[in-house]
Design an enzyme around this catalytic site. Structure first.
Site, PDB file in Angstrom:
ATOM      1  CG  HIS A   1      -2.164  -0.884   0.950  1.00 23.86           C
ATOM      2  ND1 HIS A   1      -3.262  -0.457   0.244  1.00 23.86           N
ATOM      3  CD2 HIS A   1      -2.411  -2.174   1.296  1.00 23.86           C
ATOM      4  CE1 HIS A   1      -4.152  -1.442   0.181  1.00 23.86           C
ATOM      5  NE2 HIS A   1      -3.651  -2.500   0.799  1.00 23.86           N
TER       6      HIS A   1
ATOM      7  CG  ASP B   1      -7.189  -3.212   0.527  1.00 25.36           C
ATOM      8  OD1 ASP B   1      -6.537  -3.964  -0.227  1.00 25.36           O
ATOM      9  OD2 ASP B   1      -6.796  -2.872   1.657  1.00 25.36           O
TER      10      ASP B   1
ATOM     11  CD  GLU C   1      -5.052  -9.297   1.892  1.00 22.28           C
ATOM     12  OE1 GLU C   1      -5.012  -8.317   1.119  1.00 22.28           O
ATOM     13  OE2 GLU C   1      -4.495  -9.303   3.005  1.00 22.28           O
TER      14      GLU C   1
HETATM   15 ZN   LIG Z   1      -4.684  -4.350   0.703  1.00 25.60          ZN
END
Ligand SMILES: [Zn+2]
Length: 304
Positions: free
Chosen positions: A217, A224, A270
């Site tokens: 990030h 996200d 994820e």
């Molecule tokens: Zn992330």
């Protein structure tokens, strides 16, 4: 008459008894010689077999390096590490062994770390071995339009433009792709990671959160997402997720931490974390079902 008969009977019993003894002795002799033979064979052949095995192993090892050198990402200085990894993972192909060792996967996560060599480019890699300095802030950070993001979310311009284009296309098809977290500063990550450690301990937090400096990030190239309704951790259950699976790569985004690739990425699956790598690289990764780590070792690192 009876006496003679008895004597004869006695004699024949004696003969049978003698015959049995002879058979018994012969069988013992037979069995013992039968047992001895293989021992003899073993004794004379074992060193030969061992020698042959050793020779075969040497040929295998030599042919390994011959094959390795044909790959433009083979590092001869890693020969010992390749061979050790091969011994421990005999089911893997040469390509995978070389790739994994080049990624430092033969070392534990967060050990043997170094500063990532590429900065401010969509080809840069940040993971549990390659980090960013605490003062690294990417160039050209721009805010994502509020229509496609929670307030204050920023990405590097090229990634932001492509993200908006992708979200617009999703909307046109009746889906929703909203940024809920994107660029995060080093300081922000310090607080976030420490909060997770408090609730789940270091080992638990390490499976889903990056230590400061090791977070993708901080590159400003990842985001996200959620569908604007259900929690981002359940993004996989939304229809927008299916749309992303089919279309994200067309806009240069990849699912960065896929299922069953935890051993390479270092992170659990994820469904919400997408990374901008550019359209060409995203297409290759999508079509070949590989991670960005594998692509980086095979195609990006050799050009540095
Ligand atoms: Zn992330």
């Amino acid at each position: 008459m009876v006496k003679r008969k008895r004597r004869r009977l006695k004699k024949s019993v004696k003969n049978i008894f003698l015959l049995l003894i002879v058979v018994f002795i012969l069988s013992i002799v037979y069995l013992s010689t039968d047992k001895k033979e293989p021992v003899k064979v073993m004794k004379t052949e074992t060193p030969k077999v061992l020698k042959k095995k050793k020779e075969k192993k040497n040929i295998d090892e030599d042919s390994f390096m011959v094959s390795c050198k044909k790959l433009n990402y083979c590092k001869e200085e890693f020969e010992d590490r390749y061979k050790k990894y091969k011994e421990e993972h005999s089911n893997l192909s040469i390509e995978d062994i070389v790739t994994y060792v080049n990624l430092n996967l033969d070392y534990s996560f967060y050990t043997h770390t170094e500063k990532t060599p590429i900065l401010n480019k969509e080809t840069m890699l940040v993971n549990k071995y390659l980090y960013l300095d605490s003062d690294y802030v990417p160039d050209n950070l721009e805010a994502i339009q509020s229509e496609y993001s929670r307030s204050g979310m920023k990405l590097v311009k090229v990634a932001k433009d492509k993200f908006v284009e992708m979200s617009k296309a999703a909307k046109k098809d009746g889906y929703s792709v909203i940024a809920m977290s994107s660029y995060r500063s080093y300081k922000y990550q310090v607080n976030l990671y420490n909060r997770y450690v408090k609730s789940d301990g270091v080992n638990g937090a390490d499976t889903y959160s990056a230590r400061a400096g090791f977070s993708e990030h901080q590159t400003g190239l990842c985001v996200d997402v959620y569908d604007g309704k259900i929690d981002y951790t359940n993004f996989e259950k939304s229809k927008s997720f299916n749309w992303m699976n089919d279309n994200a790569y067309k806009y240069g985004f990849i699912l960065r931490f896929p299922k069953d690739k935890e051993n390479i990425t270092g992170y659990q699956y994820e469904s919400w974390h997408y990374r901008y790598v550019g359209e060409e690289i995203a297409k290759y990764i999508h079509e070949n079902n590989i991670t960005f780590e594998e692509y980086y070792v095979r195609f990006i690192e050799p050009t540095i």
